[in-house]
Design an enzyme around this catalytic site. Structure first.
Site, PDB file in Angstrom:
ATOM      1  CD  GLN A 191      -2.509  -1.190   2.718  1.00  0.00           C
ATOM      2  OE1 GLN A 191      -3.535  -0.573   2.983  1.00  0.00           O
ATOM      3  NE2 GLN A 191      -1.862  -1.901   3.626  1.00  0.00           N
ATOM      4  CG  ASN A 192       3.907   1.213   2.551  1.00  0.00           C
ATOM      5  OD1 ASN A 192       2.807   1.470   3.033  1.00  0.00           O
ATOM      6  ND2 ASN A 192       4.789   0.447   3.166  1.00  0.00           N
TER       7      ASN A 192
ATOM      8  CG  HIS B 114      -2.679   2.569  -2.011  1.00  0.00           C
ATOM      9  ND1 HIS B 114      -2.631   2.466  -0.646  1.00  0.00           N
ATOM     10  CD2 HIS B 114      -3.825   1.950  -2.391  1.00  0.00           C
ATOM     11  CE1 HIS B 114      -3.715   1.823  -0.216  1.00  0.00           C
ATOM     12  NE2 HIS B 114      -4.455   1.501  -1.248  1.00  0.00           N
TER      13      HIS B 114
ATOM     14  CB  CYS C 206       1.385  15.683 -17.802  1.00  0.00           C
ATOM     15  SG  CYS C 206       0.340  16.887 -18.640  1.00  0.00           S
TER      16      CYS C 206
ATOM     17  CG  ASN D 141       0.715  -4.049  13.590  1.00  0.00           C
ATOM     18  OD1 ASN D 141       0.951  -3.320  14.546  1.00  0.00           O
ATOM     19  ND2 ASN D 141       0.047  -3.637  12.528  1.00  0.00           N
TER      20      ASN D 141
HETATM   21  N1  APR Z   1       6.561  -2.279  12.626  1.00  0.00           N
HETATM   22  C1  APR Z   1       5.399  -2.897  12.224  1.00  0.00           C
HETATM   23  N2  APR Z   1       4.171  -2.288  12.260  1.00  0.00           N
HETATM   24  C2  APR Z   1       4.133  -1.032  12.752  1.00  0.00           C
HETATM   25  C3  APR Z   1       5.292  -0.337  13.197  1.00  0.00           C
HETATM   26  C4  APR Z   1       6.543  -1.029  13.106  1.00  0.00           C
HETATM   27  N3  APR Z   1       7.681  -0.453  13.491  1.00  0.00           N
HETATM   28  N4  APR Z   1       4.914   0.912  13.616  1.00  0.00           N
HETATM   29  C5  APR Z   1       3.560   0.990  13.441  1.00  0.00           C
HETATM   30  N5  APR Z   1       3.088  -0.176  12.924  1.00  0.00           N
HETATM   31  C6  APR Z   1       1.701  -0.521  12.581  1.00  0.00           C
HETATM   32  C7  APR Z   1       0.642   0.166  13.412  1.00  0.00           C
HETATM   33  O1  APR Z   1       0.354  -0.573  14.584  1.00  0.00           O
HETATM   34  C8  APR Z   1      -0.553   0.170  12.443  1.00  0.00           C
HETATM   35  O2  APR Z   1      -1.249  -1.053  12.506  1.00  0.00           O
HETATM   36  O3  APR Z   1       1.480  -0.098  11.252  1.00  0.00           O
HETATM   37  C9  APR Z   1       0.120   0.284  11.067  1.00  0.00           C
HETATM   38  C10 APR Z   1       0.115   1.696  10.462  1.00  0.00           C
HETATM   39  O4  APR Z   1      -1.220   2.080  10.246  1.00  0.00           O
HETATM   40  P1  APR Z   1      -1.593   3.054   9.008  1.00  0.00           P
HETATM   41  O5  APR Z   1      -0.686   4.191   8.984  1.00  0.00           O
HETATM   42  O6  APR Z   1      -3.021   3.284   9.081  1.00  0.00           O
HETATM   43  O7  APR Z   1      -1.183   2.162   7.752  1.00  0.00           O
HETATM   44  P2  APR Z   1      -2.028   1.243   6.747  1.00  0.00           P
HETATM   45  O8  APR Z   1      -2.991   0.393   7.436  1.00  0.00           O
HETATM   46  O9  APR Z   1      -1.045   0.584   5.920  1.00  0.00           O
HETATM   47  O10 APR Z   1      -2.839   2.288   5.869  1.00  0.00           O
HETATM   48  C11 APR Z   1      -2.100   3.001   4.968  1.00  0.00           C
HETATM   49  O11 APR Z   1      -3.876   4.390   4.341  1.00  0.00           O
HETATM   50  O12 APR Z   1      -4.198   6.575   4.009  1.00  0.00           O
HETATM   51  C12 APR Z   1      -4.109   5.377   3.389  1.00  0.00           C
HETATM   52  O13 APR Z   1      -3.501   4.999   1.197  1.00  0.00           O
HETATM   53  C13 APR Z   1      -2.961   5.331   2.408  1.00  0.00           C
HETATM   54  O14 APR Z   1      -1.615   3.396   1.879  1.00  0.00           O
HETATM   55  C14 APR Z   1      -2.075   4.224   2.881  1.00  0.00           C
HETATM   56  C15 APR Z   1      -2.939   3.478   3.828  1.00  0.00           C
END
Ligand code: APR
Length: 245
Positions: free
Chosen positions: A101-102, A119, A127, A214
């Site tokens: 998703q990154n 994503h 453009c 996680n």
């Molecule tokens: N190692 C593993 N997991 C971790 C760490 C770490 N060091 N630090 C935080 N986390 C976990 C958190 O507990 C949480 O579950 O990573 C997750 C981060 O949550 P979000 O930022 O909501 O990420 P994600 O679920 O991937 O959603 C990201 O949201 O806004 C949209 O499109 C955007 O791709 C993006 C998506």
């Protein structure tokens, strides 16, 4: 924990087809802030800046925040141990692909080849008038919004905004692999974002073993996860690497 790591390594070694599904959490230890939770971006910024309709009406305003988040913060990030272990597993034939998703390009910079960018990717800009694609390294972000050198149109980062469709190839490849895999390793995702979060669910429906890495519980934990390895991605994946190699 050590017995869980040993068991997980055994499951991965015996798997014929393993995929990884990654979220913002895998890049947190590279200095890329997560979107949700205590230090989440959405606590500091209004998500409307990535709403496609709002962006088209206010591109200059949105670009001020887009530059700050994705071209200041993200620009200085480098792959961490977790990204590197997944690349090592791919090179050694223990991992087929990464569905991410990154948008930070860190899997590719760590050496992963088979990466499905669900994503999109912030390292490309597009453009919307002539379709020309630019590498972010070519862009002078001092002057925003950046414009196309063919027709002067404002360039849009090549990642998906809210209200925008998932890139077709990434979508099809991700679900094709999810429906074939024996093991799916979820790293650092809340499972709150759809349709991305349907990928591990499709793997589960296909009978795959779901491993989750996680430090916190997520929407996946109580629903699809078979083994929850509680901890930070770099720590857990380093332990796993030591067991696997
Ligand atoms: N190692 C593993 N997991 C971790 C760490 C770490 N060091 N630090 C935080 N986390 C976990 C958190 O507990 C949480 O579950 O990573 C997750 C981060 O949550 P979000 O930022 O909501 O990420 P994600 O679920 O991937 O959603 C990201 O949201 O806004 C949209 O499109 C955007 O791709 C993006 C998506």
């Amino acid at each position: 924990m050590d017995s869980q790591i040993k068991e997980t390594a055994k499951i991965i070694r015996e798997s014929k087809f393993t995929i990884a599904f990654t979220g913002a959490g895998i890049s947190v230890e590279s200095g890329v802030p997560p979107f949700r939770g205590e230090h989440g971006l959405w606590n500091k910024y209004n998500p409307e800046i990535l709403d496609l309709g709002y962006y088209h009406e206010n591109p200059e305003k949105c670009w001020l925040f887009i530059r700050e988040i994705f071209y200041d913060f993200f620009a200085n990030a480098h792959p961490n141990k977790a990204h590197k272990v997944l690349a090592h597993m791919e090179q050694s034939g223990l991992l087929h692909s990464v569905v991410t998703q990154n948008i930070d390009n860190l899997h590719q910079e760590a050496g992963s080849k088979n990466v499905y960018e669900f994503h999109g990717n912030s390292k490309r800009l597009k453009c919307l008038k002539c379709g020309k694609v630019f590498d972010a390294s070519e862009i002078d972000f001092e002057h925003i919004p950046p414009r196309c050198d063919e027709d002067g149109e404002i360039l849009k980062p090549d990642f998906i905004f809210f209200g925008e469709g998932i890139p077709t190839a990434a979508f099809e490849n991700a679900f094709a692999d999810a429906e074939k895999c024996d093991v799916c390793i979820i790293v650092g995702s809340t499972g709150e974002v759809t349709p991305a979060s349907f990928v591990p669910r499709a793997a589960k429906q296909n009978g795959a073993t779901i491993i989750e890495i996680n430090p916190e519980k997520t929407l996946f934990t109580g629903q699809v996860t078979d083994i929850h390895l509680v901890g930070k991605a770099t720590v857990i994946l380093e332990k796993l690497e030591n067991q696997l190699f």
